[in-house]
Write a protein that holds these residues in place. Sequence first.
Motif, PDB file in Angstrom:
ATOM      1  N   MET A 264       0.838  -1.207   0.000  1.00 21.40           N
ATOM      2  CA  MET A 264       0.000   0.000   0.000  1.00 21.40           C
ATOM      3  C   MET A 264       0.871   1.254   0.000  1.00 21.40           C
ATOM      4  O   MET A 264       0.602   2.219  -0.729  1.00 21.40           O
ATOM      5  CB  MET A 264      -0.928   0.000   1.216  1.00 21.40           C
ATOM      6  CG  MET A 264      -1.910  -1.168   1.252  1.00 21.40           C
ATOM      7  SD  MET A 264      -3.068  -1.143  -0.129  1.00 21.40           S
ATOM      8  CE  MET A 264      -4.068   0.261   0.310  1.00 21.40           C
ATOM      9  N   LEU A 265       1.929   1.258   0.794  1.00 20.19           N
ATOM     10  CA  LEU A 265       2.838   2.408   0.831  1.00 20.19           C
ATOM     11  C   LEU A 265       3.559   2.571  -0.501  1.00 20.19           C
ATOM     12  O   LEU A 265       3.740   3.691  -1.001  1.00 20.19           O
ATOM     13  CB  LEU A 265       3.859   2.240   1.963  1.00 20.19           C
ATOM     14  CG  LEU A 265       3.310   2.323   3.398  1.00 20.19           C
ATOM     15  CD1 LEU A 265       4.382   1.907   4.398  1.00 20.19           C
ATOM     16  CD2 LEU A 265       2.825   3.738   3.723  1.00 20.19           C
ATOM     17  N   ARG A 267       2.478   1.850  -3.355  1.00 14.58           N
ATOM     18  CA  ARG A 267       1.557   2.363  -4.369  1.00 14.58           C
ATOM     19  C   ARG A 267       1.172   3.819  -4.145  1.00 14.58           C
ATOM     20  O   ARG A 267       0.363   4.373  -4.885  1.00 14.58           O
ATOM     21  CB  ARG A 267       0.283   1.509  -4.385  1.00 14.58           C
ATOM     22  CG  ARG A 267       0.505   0.130  -4.948  1.00 14.58           C
ATOM     23  CD  ARG A 267      -0.819  -0.546  -5.281  1.00 14.58           C
ATOM     24  NE  ARG A 267      -0.781  -1.945  -4.894  1.00 14.58           N
ATOM     25  CZ  ARG A 267      -1.587  -2.512  -4.010  1.00 14.58           C
ATOM     26  NH1 ARG A 267      -2.512  -1.795  -3.407  1.00 14.58           N
ATOM     27  NH2 ARG A 267      -1.475  -3.783  -3.736  1.00 14.58           N
ATOM     28  N   ARG A 269      -0.015   5.188  -1.078  1.00 12.81           N
ATOM     29  CA  ARG A 269      -0.923   5.520   0.024  1.00 12.81           C
ATOM     30  C   ARG A 269      -0.134   6.236   1.129  1.00 12.81           C
ATOM     31  O   ARG A 269       1.030   5.930   1.392  1.00 12.81           O
ATOM     32  CB  ARG A 269      -1.558   4.251   0.588  1.00 12.81           C
ATOM     33  CG  ARG A 269      -2.512   3.563  -0.384  1.00 12.81           C
ATOM     34  CD  ARG A 269      -3.814   4.348  -0.547  1.00 12.81           C
ATOM     35  NE  ARG A 269      -4.573   4.369   0.678  1.00 12.81           N
ATOM     36  CZ  ARG A 269      -5.440   3.423   1.036  1.00 12.81           C
ATOM     37  NH1 ARG A 269      -5.623   2.369   0.240  1.00 12.81           N
ATOM     38  NH2 ARG A 269      -6.106   3.520   2.163  1.00 12.81           N
ATOM     39  N   GLU A 273      -2.560   6.959   6.517  1.00 10.27           N
ATOM     40  CA  GLU A 273      -3.706   6.121   6.165  1.00 10.27           C
ATOM     41  C   GLU A 273      -3.424   4.646   6.444  1.00 10.27           C
ATOM     42  O   GLU A 273      -4.296   3.891   6.881  1.00 10.27           O
ATOM     43  CB  GLU A 273      -4.053   6.306   4.686  1.00 10.27           C
ATOM     44  CG  GLU A 273      -4.522   7.717   4.330  1.00 10.27           C
ATOM     45  CD  GLU A 273      -4.726   7.883   2.830  1.00 10.27           C
ATOM     46  OE1 GLU A 273      -4.390   6.938   2.079  1.00 10.27           O
ATOM     47  OE2 GLU A 273      -5.203   8.938   2.422  1.00 10.27           O
ATOM     48  N   VAL A 274      -2.186   4.239   6.188  1.00  8.76           N
ATOM     49  CA  VAL A 274      -1.834   2.828   6.331  1.00  8.76           C
ATOM     50  C   VAL A 274      -1.718   2.432   7.801  1.00  8.76           C
ATOM     51  O   VAL A 274      -2.134   1.327   8.190  1.00  8.76           O
ATOM     52  CB  VAL A 274      -0.524   2.532   5.568  1.00  8.76           C
ATOM     53  CG1 VAL A 274      -0.113   1.068   5.756  1.00  8.76           C
ATOM     54  CG2 VAL A 274      -0.686   2.860   4.088  1.00  8.76           C
ATOM     55  N   ASN A 277      -4.891   1.284   9.640  1.00 11.99           N
ATOM     56  CA  ASN A 277      -5.524   0.135   9.000  1.00 11.99           C
ATOM     57  C   ASN A 277      -4.752  -1.165   9.175  1.00 11.99           C
ATOM     58  O   ASN A 277      -5.332  -2.255   9.039  1.00 11.99           O
ATOM     59  CB  ASN A 277      -5.714   0.403   7.504  1.00 11.99           C
ATOM     60  CG  ASN A 277      -6.787   1.439   7.240  1.00 11.99           C
ATOM     61  OD1 ASN A 277      -7.769   1.511   7.978  1.00 11.99           O
ATOM     62  ND2 ASN A 277      -6.590   2.250   6.205  1.00 11.99           N
TER      63      ASN A 277
END
Length: 650
Positions: A264-265, A267, A269, A273-274, A277
């Motif tokens: 996620m990081l 990509r 994000r 935010e990560v 979650n």
Amino acid sequence: MNLAMVNTSKFLILGSLLFLLTPKLSLGQSNANQIIVGEVGNADVTFSELQENYTQGMNSDVPLEELQSFLPIYLDYKAKLLAAKDQGYYDDSTLVVEHNNYVKQAAYAWWLEKEIKPSAFETFKERSEVELKPYHVLIALDENATEQQINDAIAKLEMARTEIQQGVPLKEVDQKYSTKRGGRSMGGDIPWISAGRTVQPFEDTLYGMDVGEVSKPFRTQFGYHIAVLQDKRERKPARLTSHIYVRGTGDSTSYDKIHEAYDMLERGRLWSEVVPNYSEDGASVRNNGRIGWVSYQSNFAMDFVDAVMQQDPDQAFSEPVQTNYGYHIFKIDSVESYATEAEKDKALMSRLQDTPYYQENNQFVIDYLVDNYGTESNSSFLNQYEAWLLGKDSTALADLSFPADLTDAVVFSFSGNKYNLNDFHSYLQDRFGDRLAINYRENWFENFKRFEADKNLINLTLDRYPQFEDQSENYLNGLVVYNINEDYVWSAATVDTSRLRSIYQNNLDNYRYKERPFYYLVTARHDSTLKEAISFVNEGGELDSLSSKIANLGVSSDSTSGYSEPPFDRLQGMDENSFSEIFEYNNRKAVFWLEDILPARNMTFEEAFNRLLSEFQPQREQEWLEELRETYNVKVYPEKLKEAYQRSSR
């Protein structure tokens, strides 16, 4: 530091400046300093003395108007000192004891500020530049261990030391010799340390060793050790660290989760935010993953610290890393650095004050003085005495006559004083007279050294720091002036009550009570308790018996003429013999009962006494000062002060 010490420090600074600047003073300035601006008791007061006492040693410019105002005050102060001396205040036993107590406490503070803190800081700063990797073997002993137990421990550690020097693996030696607790060795490998991270005897030993060296046996509060310095390196700066954390599960679940977070990081994000979650560290999630400063001096597991220290601080975030805690993605938010050396020193000083290097207590000062200004001698005589004492077995120390052949054996010296075994024996009889000889403990001699050092603290301070006498004298002068002021100006016991009575009788209208309410204030923690009290009174119970009838109730009675301030504004408009509404007062529930409205009337002399005393105080002080000025021939020379000031300003 207290004000007296601050002022003394200012005096020292000024003295140094004057010494440096004196050769550069103009003739006019020098002459100005010697101009006499006042007299007290046939002693001259110069411009220099006036300035110095006004600025308390600070080399600062002072307006003429301020010196003009200060001059009569200073002369009156000196007159009070003369009066106090003539009237025996300096010999008053109560003041002497109070002064001695102050001087002793000031001496502790003086050593902390003048010598201990600077010395500790230099050592701490030097040691903070490096980190050490130790290994140790520990035989646990408490402070009351017998001489035989100590000797046995040292002998075992000497054997362990020999084995290590002969190449026996450290772990094998540790398992063979170290004390076991709960089945685990109390010795072994120790994480990297730096200044302030372990007890001082251990640290002192390590910082005196070379890499690969094995120490001789030494003692700490835990027992006896030998240490091996395995490695030494430049200290690595701390890193302000955030992380995304997933607990290890023993299967692929946690591995998959941390890599999903990493993807996620990657990509794009946002970290913010990560974190919520994916991270399973609830405490750090609330702070965007921040776990604080991490270093080899922090209380994290070593493999965790190693993992943080291996990260590139310039990267936005790390790849997933596994430690004993689980899986992490690290983000290095900052690396410890300082813009200036002064900023670094300030941070180090703050860190120092949280370590055993520096403690602001009297015992710490005395231990320092014993170590640095005390000298032990004739240890063989002390050993003879201890052996003799232990041989007396169940005899109480108070009943033992000192052996004549050891009388003159000096065993300790401090501040020019020598103490022999007979002194030590007398100390033991005074302190431990009811103890049996067999109960003798090695630390009693350490206590004896501290006792004698503490007794000689003031003399040593004066010998080492002659300027300390100024602080002592200033406090004594302040003490006697306070007490003579108390007796002649403020004390009710020494006032001429006939004059107060005359003032009272000639001004009766000034001493009157206005119409005012007489009330009861009832307080409790809970409304229910107050309601119980209200019911009790409404049913005919007496207010004065409330607190004895109902538990956890506060009851007080008084009168007031001030209706404007809360909560007394509630009394205004109330009916007699009634309760107010319940209200909050000093974090409790409260209610007023208005008992009566007292009529206006004149105060009695006794009721007006404190007010009369307060109003008469300025006149009383002025009359006393005029008497002092006449008795001690106080003379003020304002024109000479002006002349001196103008010369000094050229």
